[in-house]
Design a protein around this motif. Structure first.
Motif, PDB file in Angstrom:
ATOM      1  N   GLU A  29       0.821  -1.218   0.000  1.00  0.00           N
ATOM      2  CA  GLU A  29       0.000   0.000   0.000  1.00  0.00           C
ATOM      3  C   GLU A  29       0.852   1.264   0.000  1.00  0.00           C
ATOM      4  O   GLU A  29       0.445   2.288  -0.536  1.00  0.00           O
ATOM      5  N   VAL A  30       2.045   1.207   0.586  1.00  0.00           N
ATOM      6  CA  VAL A  30       2.869   2.407   0.755  1.00  0.00           C
ATOM      7  C   VAL A  30       3.826   2.624  -0.420  1.00  0.00           C
ATOM      8  O   VAL A  30       4.039   3.757  -0.839  1.00  0.00           O
ATOM      9  N   GLU A  73       9.201  10.550   2.819  1.00  0.00           N
ATOM     10  CA  GLU A  73       7.854  10.462   3.408  1.00  0.00           C
ATOM     11  C   GLU A  73       7.308   9.037   3.297  1.00  0.00           C
ATOM     12  O   GLU A  73       6.692   8.534   4.245  1.00  0.00           O
ATOM     13  N   GLN A  74       7.518   8.383   2.155  1.00  0.00           N
ATOM     14  CA  GLN A  74       7.065   7.002   1.997  1.00  0.00           C
ATOM     15  C   GLN A  74       7.790   6.079   2.974  1.00  0.00           C
ATOM     16  O   GLN A  74       7.161   5.217   3.604  1.00  0.00           O
ATOM     17  N   ARG A  75       9.086   6.258   3.087  1.00  0.00           N
ATOM     18  CA  ARG A  75       9.866   5.407   3.998  1.00  0.00           C
ATOM     19  C   ARG A  75       9.447   5.642   5.446  1.00  0.00           C
ATOM     20  O   ARG A  75       9.322   4.694   6.231  1.00  0.00           O
ATOM     21  N   GLU A  99      13.484  -0.293  10.789  1.00  0.00           N
ATOM     22  CA  GLU A  99      14.299   0.529   9.902  1.00  0.00           C
ATOM     23  C   GLU A  99      13.998   0.153   8.462  1.00  0.00           C
ATOM     24  O   GLU A  99      13.922  -1.028   8.117  1.00  0.00           O
ATOM     25  N   VAL A 100      13.825   1.160   7.619  1.00  0.00           N
ATOM     26  CA  VAL A 100      13.665   0.947   6.186  1.00  0.00           C
ATOM     27  C   VAL A 100      14.975   1.351   5.527  1.00  0.00           C
ATOM     28  O   VAL A 100      15.433   2.484   5.690  1.00  0.00           O
ATOM     29  N   THR A 101      15.593   0.410   4.830  1.00  0.00           N
ATOM     30  CA  THR A 101      16.849   0.688   4.138  1.00  0.00           C
ATOM     31  C   THR A 101      16.647   0.511   2.641  1.00  0.00           C
ATOM     32  O   THR A 101      15.722  -0.171   2.202  1.00  0.00           O
TER      33      THR A 101
END
Length: 116
Positions: A29-30, A73-75, A99-101
């Motif tokens: 969704e993101v 913003e998405q992350r 964490e988003v990498t």
């Protein structure tokens, strides 16, 4: 493409199957991907500690690897949604982190190996 790595206290009791379904859906969704492209690995840790190790508190650390190019913003939204999902699936006190990498598009490769 997204790879989700979940390191957690080995004795932690939580609904992994339910968590995976919701995390994969949230990721799709993101960012521009599909649920079918998401892959999750759970890595139970026998040894872990929070602070000085005397609290007995569980640990859950989630890393979501995505291809580079998504906005900050998405992350950030993905991080917040996965953190909320973790909180909703844990019934015990735990130190949790998300964490988003990003993986470089020029150097990352993934294939479905057919076996021999």
């Amino acid at each position: 493409m997204p790879q989700i790595l979940v390191d957690h206290s080995a004795d932690l009791d939580f609904d992994r199957a339910g968590f995976v379904k919701e995390v994969h859906r949230a990721i799709a969704e993101v960012i521009d991907t599909t649920v079918a492209d998401c892959k999750t690995v759970f890595r139970p840790a026998v040894q872990y500690a929070v602070g000085d190790g005397t609290t007995g508190q569980a640990v859950v650390l989630v890393e979501i690897k995505i291809l580079a190019g998504r906005s900050p913003e998405q992350r950030a939204e993905l991080t917040a949604r996965v953190l909320a999902l973790l909180e909703s699936h844990l019934a015990v006190p735990a130190a949790i982190g998300v964490e988003v990498t990003e993986l470089e598009r020029a150097t990352y490769r993934f294939v479905h190996h057919p076996g021999r």
